[in-house]
Design a protein around this motif. Structure first.
Motif, PDB file in Angstrom:
ATOM      1  N   MET A  99       0.818  -1.210   0.000  1.00  0.00           N
ATOM      2  CA  MET A  99       0.000   0.000   0.000  1.00  0.00           C
ATOM      3  C   MET A  99       0.862   1.275   0.000  1.00  0.00           C
ATOM      4  O   MET A  99       0.497   2.266  -0.611  1.00  0.00           O
ATOM      5  N   GLU A 100       2.017   1.220   0.652  1.00  0.00           N
ATOM      6  CA  GLU A 100       2.889   2.401   0.684  1.00  0.00           C
ATOM      7  C   GLU A 100       3.344   2.783  -0.721  1.00  0.00           C
ATOM      8  O   GLU A 100       3.636   3.942  -0.990  1.00  0.00           O
ATOM      9  N   ALA A 101       3.417   1.803  -1.615  1.00  0.00           N
ATOM     10  CA  ALA A 101       3.857   2.075  -2.991  1.00  0.00           C
ATOM     11  C   ALA A 101       2.833   2.893  -3.756  1.00  0.00           C
ATOM     12  O   ALA A 101       3.135   3.434  -4.822  1.00  0.00           O
ATOM     13  N   LEU A 102       1.611   2.992  -3.219  1.00  0.00           N
ATOM     14  CA  LEU A 102       0.548   3.713  -3.921  1.00  0.00           C
ATOM     15  C   LEU A 102       0.387   5.149  -3.446  1.00  0.00           C
ATOM     16  O   LEU A 102      -0.426   5.891  -3.980  1.00  0.00           O
ATOM     17  N   ASP A 103       1.150   5.547  -2.440  1.00  0.00           N
ATOM     18  CA  ASP A 103       0.970   6.877  -1.848  1.00  0.00           C
ATOM     19  C   ASP A 103       1.087   8.004  -2.863  1.00  0.00           C
ATOM     20  O   ASP A 103       0.375   9.000  -2.766  1.00  0.00           O
ATOM     21  N   GLN A 104       1.985   7.883  -3.811  1.00  0.00           N
ATOM     22  CA  GLN A 104       2.205   8.947  -4.797  1.00  0.00           C
ATOM     23  C   GLN A 104       1.566   8.644  -6.150  1.00  0.00           C
ATOM     24  O   GLN A 104       1.788   9.372  -7.120  1.00  0.00           O
ATOM     25  N   ALA A 105       0.783   7.577  -6.247  1.00  0.00           N
ATOM     26  CA  ALA A 105       0.220   7.152  -7.542  1.00  0.00           C
ATOM     27  C   ALA A 105      -0.765   8.187  -8.077  1.00  0.00           C
ATOM     28  O   ALA A 105      -1.701   8.584  -7.388  1.00  0.00           O
ATOM     29  N   ARG A 106      -0.551   8.597  -9.331  1.00  0.00           N
ATOM     30  CA  ARG A 106      -1.427   9.570  -9.994  1.00  0.00           C
ATOM     31  C   ARG A 106      -1.906   9.084 -11.359  1.00  0.00           C
ATOM     32  O   ARG A 106      -2.802   9.674 -11.947  1.00  0.00           O
ATOM     33  N   VAL A 107      -1.267   8.016 -11.871  1.00  0.00           N
ATOM     34  CA  VAL A 107      -1.563   7.496 -13.198  1.00  0.00           C
ATOM     35  C   VAL A 107      -1.696   5.976 -13.107  1.00  0.00           C
ATOM     36  O   VAL A 107      -0.918   5.327 -12.406  1.00  0.00           O
ATOM     37  N   ALA A 108      -2.691   5.425 -13.806  1.00  0.00           N
ATOM     38  CA  ALA A 108      -2.875   3.967 -13.855  1.00  0.00           C
ATOM     39  C   ALA A 108      -2.743   3.498 -15.296  1.00  0.00           C
ATOM     40  O   ALA A 108      -3.288   4.119 -16.215  1.00  0.00           O
ATOM     41  N   ILE A 109      -2.015   2.406 -15.482  1.00  0.00           N
ATOM     42  CA  ILE A 109      -1.865   1.789 -16.795  1.00  0.00           C
ATOM     43  C   ILE A 109      -2.355   0.349 -16.679  1.00  0.00           C
ATOM     44  O   ILE A 109      -1.822  -0.432 -15.890  1.00  0.00           O
ATOM     45  N   LEU A 110      -3.409   0.006 -17.438  1.00  0.00           N
ATOM     46  CA  LEU A 110      -3.999  -1.331 -17.424  1.00  0.00           C
ATOM     47  C   LEU A 110      -3.744  -2.007 -18.764  1.00  0.00           C
ATOM     48  O   LEU A 110      -4.018  -1.416 -19.813  1.00  0.00           O
ATOM     49  N   ARG A 111      -3.219  -3.229 -18.707  1.00  0.00           N
ATOM     50  CA  ARG A 111      -2.965  -4.005 -19.917  1.00  0.00           C
ATOM     51  C   ARG A 111      -3.640  -5.367 -19.781  1.00  0.00           C
ATOM     52  O   ARG A 111      -3.454  -6.062 -18.788  1.00  0.00           O
ATOM     53  N   ARG A 112      -4.393  -5.729 -20.795  1.00  0.00           N
ATOM     54  CA  ARG A 112      -5.017  -7.049 -20.852  1.00  0.00           C
ATOM     55  C   ARG A 112      -4.380  -7.804 -22.013  1.00  0.00           C
ATOM     56  O   ARG A 112      -4.305  -7.265 -23.115  1.00  0.00           O
ATOM     57  N   THR A 113      -3.953  -9.031 -21.757  1.00  0.00           N
ATOM     58  CA  THR A 113      -3.386  -9.847 -22.825  1.00  0.00           C
ATOM     59  C   THR A 113      -3.973 -11.253 -22.747  1.00  0.00           C
ATOM     60  O   THR A 113      -4.389 -11.706 -21.682  1.00  0.00           O
TER      61      THR A 113
END
Length: 194
Positions: A99-113
């Motif tokens: 969860m600490e890795a998400l503190d600064q998250a501002r952009v999400a990249i989703l990839r489906r393969t």
């Protein structure tokens, strides 16, 4: 769990940003939720490529029970009355970030393969922050939640702003059967030392 609403090209996306600002924190502490990323994209934004105006929430649940509880809630019913009945994608979570890795998250990249038939499922792995699979469609999901856009965006990826990241509550009775990455990445119980 992920769903998205495609909105008209002339839709005022400031309304979505206001909705997120007003409602985002309402899911903080929601039982059984690891986190919800309030995602949105604008079709006319050059810096963050999105082909359409979208509101596209992404959830990580600690159990199917928690997801069902949300889907049966008045909050989800109100959402569907405003935006329509969405197609909901679900995956079995294989890895999740701390969860600490998400503190600064501002952009999400989703990839489906597509998962190749007869491949070694035990050898499927990824460098993405979050991964999962949908075995009904043989589809692999990779998600990165980042502080800013990387220099290169994978072909075919969906890219979104993170308007807010809600953090749920982990209950001891839900720990049994969770993937270790979910337990390690979970937010502390309310009142627990941080």
């Amino acid at each position: 769990m992920h769903y998205r609403f495609t909105l008209p090209a002339d839709y005022d996306m400031a309304l979505i940003e206001q909705r997120i600002a007003s409602n985002g924190a309402k899911l903080d502490g929601f039982p059984g939720l690891l986190f919800k990323a309030y995602l949105y994209g604008r079709h006319d934004e050059v810096a963050l490529p999105c082909r359409e105006n979208r509101y596209a929430p992404f959830y990580v649940w600690q159990s199917a029970w928690a997801m069902h509880s949300f889907l049966a809630s008045e909050g989800f019913a109100a959402l569907t009355k405003q935006f329509g009945w969405p197609h909901i994608e679900t995956w079995h979570l294989l890895s999740a970030p701390q969860m600490e890795a998400l503190d600064q998250a501002r952009v999400a990249i989703l990839r489906r393969t597509r998962i190749t038939p007869h491949c070694s499922l035990a050898e499927l792995h990824t460098g993405a922050m979050l991964s999962g699979w949908d075995l009904s469609r043989w589809q692999w999901l990779e998600v990165d939640l980042l502080a800013s856009l990387p220099q290169a965006i994978p072909a075919g990826a969906d890219v979104y702003h993170i308007g807010y990241l809600a953090r749920g509550a982990l209950h001891p009775e839900q720990v049994d059967g969770l993937h270790p990455a979910v337990i390690l990445g979970a937010a502390p119980m309310p009142g627990a030392p941080r």
